[in-house]
Enzyme design. Structure first.
Site, PDB file in Angstrom:
ATOM      1  N   GLN A 211       0.847  -1.188   0.000  1.00 36.68           N
ATOM      2  CA  GLN A 211       0.000   0.000   0.000  1.00 36.68           C
ATOM      3  C   GLN A 211       0.879   1.234   0.000  1.00 36.68           C
ATOM      4  O   GLN A 211       2.052   1.192   0.392  1.00 36.68           O
ATOM      5  CB  GLN A 211      -0.990   0.002   1.148  1.00 36.68           C
ATOM      6  CG  GLN A 211      -0.464   0.124   2.537  1.00 36.68           C
ATOM      7  CD  GLN A 211      -1.602  -0.079   3.553  1.00 36.68           C
ATOM      8  OE1 GLN A 211      -2.388  -1.024   3.462  1.00 36.68           O
ATOM      9  NE2 GLN A 211      -1.678   0.800   4.534  1.00 36.68           N
ATOM     10  N   LYS A 227       5.848   3.405  -0.864  1.00 35.69           N
ATOM     11  CA  LYS A 227       5.207   2.129  -1.158  1.00 35.69           C
ATOM     12  C   LYS A 227       5.768   1.097  -0.190  1.00 35.69           C
ATOM     13  O   LYS A 227       6.975   0.851  -0.158  1.00 35.69           O
ATOM     14  CB  LYS A 227       5.488   1.718  -2.606  1.00 35.69           C
ATOM     15  CG  LYS A 227       4.758   0.476  -3.075  1.00 35.69           C
ATOM     16  CD  LYS A 227       5.016   0.243  -4.567  1.00 35.69           C
ATOM     17  CE  LYS A 227       4.266  -0.972  -5.086  1.00 35.69           C
ATOM     18  NZ  LYS A 227       4.498  -1.183  -6.546  1.00 35.69           N
ATOM     19  N   ASP A 365       1.659  -2.309 -17.770  1.00 42.54           N
ATOM     20  CA  ASP A 365       0.397  -2.117 -17.056  1.00 42.54           C
ATOM     21  C   ASP A 365      -0.044  -0.656 -17.161  1.00 42.54           C
ATOM     22  O   ASP A 365      -0.199   0.031 -16.158  1.00 42.54           O
ATOM     23  CB  ASP A 365       0.570  -2.525 -15.591  1.00 42.54           C
ATOM     24  CG  ASP A 365      -0.771  -2.735 -14.883  1.00 42.54           C
ATOM     25  OD1 ASP A 365      -1.781  -2.948 -15.577  1.00 42.54           O
ATOM     26  OD2 ASP A 365      -0.799  -2.690 -13.640  1.00 42.54           O
TER      27      ASP A 365
END
Length: 540
Positions: A211, A227, A365
């Protein structure tokens, strides 16, 4: 001797046998036994087949015995690496299995009196896409990541599973901030307030393995994002992936035919991919490689990726520059930042296509959450946890593939895909081209919903209009699944990076429909799909 007896004896001799019966009984021998040589040949054939089967069995048994020590060594070594956490994960696995099994039984009981019978999902039990996905979700981070791997790898898994496991990309629940603080103290090796002036306890984002929290560096006052790997994730990953590896090794040992399907190789690929994603040092390297590419190509005014603060980063913590902007699907906000959204899209396309040529790996991505229009007008590429690597063979075929899309030359497209895919048989390229044409024509009909909202300012009485784009990712996945499915019907097996590339192209196709609806990204000369002037891997 009677005439009949003599004839009978002669018939017996002519068939390769002479009766030893007394003369008085010779007449009882009938011609029905004439087929004996055929039976003998059948017996010999059966015996030959039995001998071949026995030889094959002996050969396989010998191979297994030779491979047994290596299998035992692998199991022992993997078990030692797993340690006591393996027993804990086994107990959690049993609990998850019982939970989903109970849910399946309840669903079966609800349809027990139905006249239409059990649905296919219920017939397959826990192996059905639906219940297997639910089981993976109960099993936690490793299996959610495995589900994401399945969802993004249609070249390896059946389409119904690829579709169902798209749900594994949904947002994961956040870990309490106190646990995040504990990890930061351990990793930084000093009090948190000596490094960061402030950390927002509410996460910016939460995924299955990590997270992200906003923060400010004490010494410089720079805004950053941190992170953080969620607690216990590494132990869970190691235990789960080692179990999956051992299972694959045993299955291949018991059924050598599975080795032809490269089961262990697939599991190794999954393990490597997932372990790389939880090693933030590798993600930091991916980001820095991309930033060097931008600098070398003189693109830093057009695009950027977050600066990595290595002194505040470890394997479990990644501290990066905080970028401010909006997703590339927020049309109204983009218009408030730049005068021409089409120019922003062209920049994003050229930067990404250039990285295919110049970088060791490419961003795999580029969904809207990872591709932003920044406040300073640049395009921001975020989150390099998932990257792809293109082999020279795949890249050569991909260049032809992209060029053929641009001119809608489906025969060249078919030839490129045939060169890219592994196959052991001849492929009817013309028929394959016709099938590809049908698929790519269907892309033009893909539904994209432009959401327009109007609002009136009570002070100025002016009306503002906000537009955004909404599209079903399951539709997108269905499209590139169609390409893979058609290819497999011709005996082609595409590499995983092809699926990753296809998915990114479909993302960009969606952005084009919103930001530049009159532009064809494959034909527009402002977009450089391929480049043969530079060698690959020069900005590593």
């Amino acid at each position: 001797m009677s005439k009949m007896a003599v004839v009978t004896v002669l018939k017996g001799v002519s068939n390769g046998r002479l009766s030893l019966l007394p003369h008085s009984q010779l007449t009882t021998v009938r011609p029905r036994n004439i087929g004996y040589p055929n039976r003998r040949r059948n017996v010999l054939r059966i015996f030959a087949r039995y001998s071949q089967a026995q030889d094959l069995f002996t050969s396989r048994l010998q191979d297994r015995l030779e491979n047994l020590p290596k299998l035992v060594e692998d199991i022992v070594q993997t078990s030692l690496n797993t340690g006591p956490r393996g027993a804990l994960r086994l107990a959690q696995g049993v609990q998850a299995f019982v939970g989903v099994g109970t849910e399946w039984l309840q669903d079966v009981s609800k349809t027990a009196n139905s006249t239409t019978g059990l649905p296919t999902q219920l017939h397959l039990g826990l192996l059905s896409p639906l219940y297997l996905r639910k089981l993976f979700e109960r099993m936690g981070a490793t299996y959610i990541k495995l589900g994401q791997f399945i969802a993004s790898t249609p070249t390896l898994f059946p389409p119904e599973y690829v579709q169902e496991f798209q749900y594994c990309f949904d947002r994961a629940p956040a870990v309490p901030f106190e646990e995040i603080q504990t990890i930061l103290r351990e990793e930084l090796g000093r009090p948190i307030d000596t490094v960061f002036e402030y950390i927002d306890p509410t996460p910016v984002a939460s995924a299955s393995i990590a997270q992200v929290h906003g923060a400010k560096i004490r010494d410089t006052g720079e805004d950053v994002v941190i992170k953080v790997l969620k607690p216990g994730i590494e132990d869970i990953l190691v235990a789960d992936l080692n179990f999956i590896y051992i299972a694959a090794r045993i299955l291949e040992f018991l059924s050598p035919d599975l080795s032809r399907a490269s089961l262990v190789a697939i599991v190794k690929d999954i393990r490597q991919s997932m372990l790389e994603e939880v090693d933030f040092n590798k993600e930091a390297t991916n980001v820095e490689t991309f930033r060097r590419y931008l600098e070398a190509m003189g693109l830093t005014r057009q695009a950027t990726a977050p600066k990595v603060y290595r002194q505040y980063s470890t394997k479990r913590v990644l501290t990066m520059e905080r970028l401010y902007g909006v997703p590339l699907t927020d049309l109204d906000s983009i218009k408030s930042l730049v005068s021409n959204p089409e120019t922003s899209l062209i920049t994003a396309l050229n930067v990404w296509f250039g990285s295919l040529v110049a970088c060791e790996s490419f961003h795999a991505d580029v969904h809207a959450g990872n591709l932003w229009q920044l406040r300073d007008g640049r395009i921001g590429f975020l989150d390099f946890g998932i990257v792809g690597r293109i082999s020279p063979k795949t890249w050569a075929a991909m260049e032809v593939f992209l060029q053929s899309i641009a001119i809608e030359d489906y025969e060249s497209m078919a030839s490129a895909l045939i060169d890219m895919g592994a196959t052991g048989k001849d492929v009817d390229s013309k028929s394959f081209a016709r099938d590809l044409e049908k698929i790519f024509l269907s892309i033009q009909d893909l539904d994209t919903e432009i959401i327009v909202a109007a609002a009136r300012d009570t002070n100025t009485n002016a009306t503002t209009v906000a537009a955004n784009v909404a599209f079903d990712e399951r539709q997108m996945n269905a499209l590139y699944l169609d390409v893979v499915r058609v290819g497999e019907s011709y005996g082609l097996k595409f590499p995983r990076e092809f699926a990753l590339l296809m998915k990114q192209l479909l993302y960009f196709d969606r952005y084009t429909k919103l930001l530049a609806p009159n532009m064809n990204m494959y034909r527009d000369r402002r977009i450089k799909l391929v480049s043969n002037q530079r060698q690959r891997n020069i900005y590593q």
